[in-house]
Motif scaffolding. Structure first.
Motif, short mmCIF file in Angstrom:
data_model
loop_
_atom_site.label_atom_id
_atom_site.label_comp_id
_atom_site.label_asym_id
_atom_site.label_seq_id
_atom_site.Cartn_x
_atom_site.Cartn_y
_atom_site.Cartn_z
N GLY A 144 -0.82 0.27 0.77
CA GLY A 144 -0.74 -0.45 2.03
C GLY A 144 0.43 0.06 2.85
O GLY A 144 1.30 0.79 2.35
N CYS A 197 -2.43 0.16 10.75
CA CYS A 197 -2.46 -0.85 9.68
C CYS A 197 -3.88 -1.10 9.19
O CYS A 197 -4.13 -1.20 7.99
N ASN A 240 -4.74 -0.56 5.32
CA ASN A 240 -4.79 -1.82 4.58
C ASN A 240 -6.20 -2.38 4.46
O ASN A 240 -6.52 -3.03 3.45
N THR A 283 -8.77 0.46 1.86
CA THR A 283 -9.04 -0.34 0.66
C THR A 283 -10.53 -0.58 0.49
O THR A 283 -11.07 -0.52 -0.63
N SER A 286 -2.16 -8.26 -1.70
CA SER A 286 -2.21 -8.59 -0.28
C SER A 286 -0.84 -9.11 0.15
O SER A 286 0.19 -8.66 -0.37
N TYR A 313 0.44 -5.90 10.96
CA TYR A 313 0.33 -5.92 9.49
C TYR A 313 -0.45 -7.15 9.04
O TYR A 313 -1.36 -7.06 8.21
N LYS A 351 -4.07 -7.60 6.88
CA LYS A 351 -4.11 -8.30 5.62
C LYS A 351 -5.05 -9.52 5.68
O LYS A 351 -5.67 -9.88 4.68
#
Length: 413
Positions: free
Chosen positions: A180, A199, A203, A207, A229, A243, A247
């Motif tokens: 991340g 991001c 992230n 993923t 996370s 960010y 997430k």
């Protein structure tokens, strides 16, 4: 005597008992140390006070306390944070792939899982970097290093082929989604669109790419997906919108996967760490680079409205917060082991002190209170944007001028 109390009293009693039990459920699963007994006593005190206010008899009061205690014990029995060692699966022979092992949680987890006897596949951005060399030097021959940028589908597919070749007919027991990035910090208006995309690329989309690619191997082994996370994906941390948004998308994806993969026997867990020193977080030069890039990328008018001193204070607050973070990553690595080896892994784990309390306040307190708690806990800003300071000064001068004019008028009268 009890016939004198109408049905609403019993409804109130049941709802209050369930509330206390639910709160205790979160507390007992949150690793708060000595706090649970204190909070339990406060909860019982509130319960007694409310029931006493209704003038309920002692027998009914005792019944209410017993009901609340039963709820607490039942919640603790169902959601205890740890498992007995005898109940855990054996790690030996189980293959696990971990992303983002150059540093931080991934690096520590690769070492720890290798020491426990897992067959570890550790992805790194740079095979010649310090992190990769350290893993080669300190870990067993069972650890395999794979150079993977998870935003590059070709590299992800190559990692899948390399993993399949080494596993043979054996499936993959665990996937630890750790890689991340926090591309930038700052207010939403001050963050470039490229920061949000950066991001999201790592992230979320990165993923997702890794998870989809390795799912056939995970389904074959009826294995585990463990994703690192952040509380920023559930709660509005100041100056972390880019960010946090990535997430938040990741959290929803993982929660959906948990339901979809249950029929396949694949268990899915999310780990929410507290503040730890990882990667560049404690590197002052890193924050200086971020600050410089932000200043260079802002339109002059926007920089004038916010003020360079406002941005500098944000940078200093981030650096100070990161420098005070916990350098011991073992709470996260131990939680990863729990999620990989527990017969009944939890859907969500809190790793490190304070996270459970934060979620308790977020879940049960009014939004205004929980939001204020986050602001005080995370970034305690003292400066307002420059345009607002000018506006405040103008309003103050206008008020003073009006007062002076009124005084002159009074003298003339």
């Amino acid at each position: 005597m009890m016939d004198d109390y109408a049905l609403p009293f019993w409804i109130y009693l049941g709802v209050l008992a369930v509330f206390v039990g639910g709160a205790m459920k979160k507390i007992l699963a949150s690793h708060l140390g000595a706090t649970p007994p204190l909070v339990a006593w406060l909860g019982a005190t509130v319960l007694v006070e409310r029931l006493w206010a209704f003038c309920l008899p002692a027998a009914l009061l005792l019944l209410a306390l017993l009901l609340g205690l039963a709820c607490c014990l039942y919640a603790a029995a169902r959601t205890g944070p740890t498992q007995n060692d005898a109940d855990m699966h054996a790690p030996h022979g189980k293959a696990v792939l971990i992303t983002g092992c150059d540093s931080g949680f991934g690096h520590a987890a690769a070492k720890h899982l290798d020491a426990l006897g897992f067959e570890v596949f550790a992805t790194v951005l740079d095979l010649s970097g310090d992190g990769a060399r350290d893993l080669q030097r300190t870990c067993s021959p069972h650890l395999t290093l794979l150079q993977v940028d998870i935003t590059q589908p070709q590299q992800v597919q190559q990692a899948l082929l390399d993993t399949k070749a080494k596993l043979g007919l054996k499936g993959l027991w665990g996937l630890v989604n750790n890689a991340g990035v926090c591309v930038n910090f700052g207010d939403v208006e001050l963050s470039l669109m490229s920061n949000f995309r950066g991001c999201m690329d790592v992230n979320f989309f990165g993923t997702l790419s890794v998870t989809k690619s390795f799912l056939p191997l995970l389904r074959q082994a009826k294995g585990r997906i463990v994703t690192i996370s952040s509380p920023a994906g559930d709660q509005p941390f100041p100056c972390l919108a880019a960010y946090g948004a990535s997430k938040a998308a990741l959290n929803l994806l993982i929660n959906t996967l948990r339901h979809e993969l249950e029929p396949w026997g694949v268990q899915v867990s999310t780990i929410l760490p507290s503040s730890f020193k990882t990667a560049h977080s404690s590197n002052h030069a890193h924050w200086e680079r971020q600050h410089k890039q932000l200043l260079q990328g802002l339109p002059p008018a926007l920089l004038e409205d916010y003020g360079e001193d406002y941005l500098t204070e944000t940078k200093e607050l981030f650096h100070r917060y990161a420098s005070q973070a916990n350098p011991d990553l073992s709470p996260v690595t131990e939680t990863i082991v729990q999620a990989l080896l527990s017969p009944r892994p939890q859907a969500r784990y809190f790793a490190g002190p304070g996270v459970g309390l934060m979620y308790l306040i977020h879940s049960y307190c009014p939004f205004s209170l929980s939001n204020r708690f986050l602001q005080k806990l995370f970034l305690k800003k003292t400066l307002a944007p420059r345009a607002l300071r000018k506006q405040s000064g103008f309003d103050l001068n206008l008020l003073n001028n009006n007062n002076n004019n009124k005084e002159e008028e009074e003298k003339l009268k």
